[in-house]
Design a protein around this motif. Structure first.
Motif, PDB file in Angstrom:
ATOM      1  N   ASP A 148      40.224  36.432  48.921  1.00 45.45           N
ATOM      2  CA  ASP A 148      40.145  37.472  48.346  1.00 45.45           C
ATOM      3  C   ASP A 148      40.673  38.710  49.322  1.00 45.45           C
ATOM      4  O   ASP A 148      41.704  39.115  49.268  1.00 45.45           O
ATOM      5  CB  ASP A 148      38.695  37.829  47.688  1.00 45.45           C
ATOM      6  CG  ASP A 148      38.821  39.067  47.088  1.00 45.45           C
ATOM      7  OD1 ASP A 148      39.788  39.733  46.671  1.00 45.45           O
ATOM      8  OD2 ASP A 148      37.626  39.821  46.788  1.00 45.45           O
ATOM      9  N   LYS A 154      43.979  45.793  50.791  1.00 44.65           N
ATOM     10  CA  LYS A 154      43.039  46.734  50.547  1.00 44.65           C
ATOM     11  C   LYS A 154      42.234  46.944  51.931  1.00 44.65           C
ATOM     12  O   LYS A 154      41.906  45.787  52.526  1.00 44.65           O
ATOM     13  CB  LYS A 154      41.912  46.488  49.467  1.00 44.65           C
ATOM     14  CG  LYS A 154      42.325  46.516  48.232  1.00 44.65           C
ATOM     15  CD  LYS A 154      41.388  46.540  47.342  1.00 44.65           C
ATOM     16  CE  LYS A 154      41.766  46.784  45.709  1.00 44.65           C
ATOM     17  NZ  LYS A 154      40.609  46.642  44.619  1.00 44.65           N
ATOM     18  N   LYS A 232      45.844  35.335  43.011  1.00 43.16           N
ATOM     19  CA  LYS A 232      45.627  36.477  43.463  1.00 43.16           C
ATOM     20  C   LYS A 232      46.831  37.239  43.741  1.00 43.16           C
ATOM     21  O   LYS A 232      47.166  38.229  43.735  1.00 43.16           O
ATOM     22  CB  LYS A 232      44.675  36.838  44.495  1.00 43.16           C
ATOM     23  CG  LYS A 232      44.319  38.139  44.989  1.00 43.16           C
ATOM     24  CD  LYS A 232      43.367  38.474  45.941  1.00 43.16           C
ATOM     25  CE  LYS A 232      43.294  39.991  46.035  1.00 43.16           C
ATOM     26  NZ  LYS A 232      42.271  40.488  46.834  1.00 43.16           N
ATOM     27  N   ARG A 246      46.141  45.030  38.424  1.00 39.25           N
ATOM     28  CA  ARG A 246      45.229  44.582  39.644  1.00 39.25           C
ATOM     29  C   ARG A 246      43.633  44.610  39.255  1.00 39.25           C
ATOM     30  O   ARG A 246      42.972  44.096  39.963  1.00 39.25           O
ATOM     31  CB  ARG A 246      45.525  45.199  40.811  1.00 39.25           C
ATOM     32  CG  ARG A 246      44.850  44.658  42.076  1.00 39.25           C
ATOM     33  CD  ARG A 246      45.148  45.420  43.178  1.00 39.25           C
ATOM     34  NE  ARG A 246      44.518  44.733  44.664  1.00 39.25           N
ATOM     35  CZ  ARG A 246      44.807  44.880  45.747  1.00 39.25           C
ATOM     36  NH1 ARG A 246      46.272  45.021  45.931  1.00 39.25           N
ATOM     37  NH2 ARG A 246      44.107  44.114  46.603  1.00 39.25           N
ATOM     38  N   LEU A 249      41.140  42.155  38.730  1.00 38.20           N
ATOM     39  CA  LEU A 249      40.511  41.558  39.911  1.00 38.20           C
ATOM     40  C   LEU A 249      39.082  42.078  39.848  1.00 38.20           C
ATOM     41  O   LEU A 249      38.153  41.526  40.374  1.00 38.20           O
ATOM     42  CB  LEU A 249      41.286  41.711  41.192  1.00 38.20           C
ATOM     43  CG  LEU A 249      42.508  41.002  41.245  1.00 38.20           C
ATOM     44  CD1 LEU A 249      43.335  41.373  42.483  1.00 38.20           C
ATOM     45  CD2 LEU A 249      42.408  39.274  41.205  1.00 38.20           C
TER      46      LEU A 249
HETATM   47  N1  GLY Z   1      39.184  42.248  45.556  1.00 41.09           N
HETATM   48  C1  GLY Z   1      39.769  42.704  44.692  1.00 41.09           C
HETATM   49  C2  GLY Z   1      41.248  43.369  45.013  1.00 41.09           C
HETATM   50  O1  GLY Z   1      41.775  42.800  46.114  1.00 41.09           O
HETATM   51  O2  GLY Z   1      41.990  44.113  44.076  1.00 41.09           O
END
Ligand code: GLY
Length: 370
Positions: A148, A154, A232, A246, A249
């Motif tokens: 993740d 992020k 992901k 997104r 997620l």
């Molecule tokens: N942990 C969720 C994202 O990376 O958007």
């Protein structure tokens, strides 16, 4: 094999033949010989200096392997912070900026984030703002950060226990997944990462969910991690800034983050991220059953799998108002309305569902009454 074609091989086996490099938004995610690839990356990168950000646990278990790989280049400066979410705040951030200044870091320096999600979030934030941004790479050492936090760009820190409230979208230059690191982890940490892997199946890929639920989840195979990152990665490639897709997620995270923060503030031994997200996923699966067409049998299946893996947390009705206040602070909200990502079915999600207070409380009660 290119992970962009990953859907085609989930069906009857997870025997992924090779775990080739995955390409994300302009950066590679290495699986095979990843630490050798890291050394090569640094050698070829024309960096003036490089620094390793780590914590005391990773410093003990993972840094020696990194040093061994770097051989004659292993005299790099190390910045070590305390392990744990408490370190993901502005004071530690200032501490790392100051150390970079003291060590003489310039704009051609590279920061290597060796650790779990706290290290990648904080290190990414520090690097993305230091001298208006220096290069950084992630070497995630926990399952959670491998599947993740290290993928998708992020970065962030917490304020007053509000998670990731300050941060940027800045992509790393590369990610290096070293499977052997997760073999050093206690089971509780494996389960923490597993919650995100299960989420990837629930929101995007029913076959991956089926694969996971029939696997030895306490010892996830490298291929399962590879597939999870692939799911992901496809999402973040399409929507790096979380304008739409997104948000999928975030399934389990509106309620899960509130429970996690509540536990962090109130419990001596707080819930792990995955334990809290598992609770959030059960509650939000219940909301999906009520609001977006998830069937009763799918709700039962999700509840059974998750509650079979994670210990029951004694959520009490008296916590509801505090949890609601925490949900109101969630940065995903719009115009003070609580926004959830829900499931239409297993493997398909639906974003931007406003959930009323009584619906949220009903979902918490569903979990409490299990
Ligand atoms: N942990 C969720 C994202 O990376 O958007």
């Amino acid at each position: 094999m290119n992970l962009m074609e990953a859907d085609t091989f989930y069906s009857d086996t997870y025997a992924v033949e090779t775990m080739d490099t995955i390409y994300s938004n302009d950066y590679p995610i290495y699986f095979e010989n990843s630490l050798n690839e890291l050394v090569k990356f640094v050698e070829q990168g024309n960096y003036s200096r490089f620094f390793v950000l780590t914590d005391e646990n990773t410093g003990k278990y993972c840094l020696p392997l990194l040093k061994e790989k770097f051989g004659s280049m292993a005299d790099f400066d190390i910045i070590e912070i305390n392990a744990g979410e408490e370190s993901k705040d502005i004071d530690f951030c200032i501490g790392v900026w100051k150390m970079l200044i003291d060590f003489g870091a310039d704009r051609q320096s590279l920061l290597i984030n060796l650790g779990g999600g706290v290290i990648s979030d904080l290190g990414g934030f520090v690097a993305s703002t230091f001298k208006r941004g220096i290069d950084f790479v992630h070497v995630p050492t926990t399952l959670l950060s491998q599947v993740d936090a290290s993928v998708g760009g992020k970065t962030g820190i917490d304020i007053d226990s509000i998670k990731n409230i300050i941060g940027t979208f800045t992509q790393p230059k590369a990610v290096f997944i070293e499977y052997s690191f997760i073999k050093t982890l206690p089971e509780r940490q494996i389960l923490s990462g597993l919650a995100e892997m299960l989420k990837h199946g629930l929101i995007r890929d029913a076959s991956y969910w089926n694969l996971l639920k029939n696997s030895d989840l306490k010892k996830p195979a490298a291929e399962l991690i590879y597939l999870s990152i692939g799911i992901k990665n496809k999402v973040v490639i399409e929507d790096p800034q979380e304008r739409g897709l997104r948000k999928c997620l975030n399934f389990g995270h509106t309620i899960g983050h509130a429970v996690e923060t509540y536990s962090l503030i109130n419990d001596e031994d707080p819930l792990s991220h995955g334990e809290a997200i598992a609770i959030g996923m059960i509650c939000e699966a219940y909301l999906s059953y009520k609001k977006t067409g998830l069937t009763e049998s799918e709700l039962a299946e999700i509840t059974e799998v998750l509650s079979g893996l994670y210990p029951k947390y004694p959520l009490k009705e008296s916590y509801n108002d505090a949890l609601y206040d925490l949900m109101l602070k969630d940065k995903k909200n719009h115009k003070e309305k609580i926004n959830c990502t829900l499931l239409a079915t297993i493997g398909q999600c639906s974003i931007d569902h406003i959930c009323a207070k009584d619906e949220l409380f009903e979902s918490l009660a569903y979990y409490s009454n299990l």
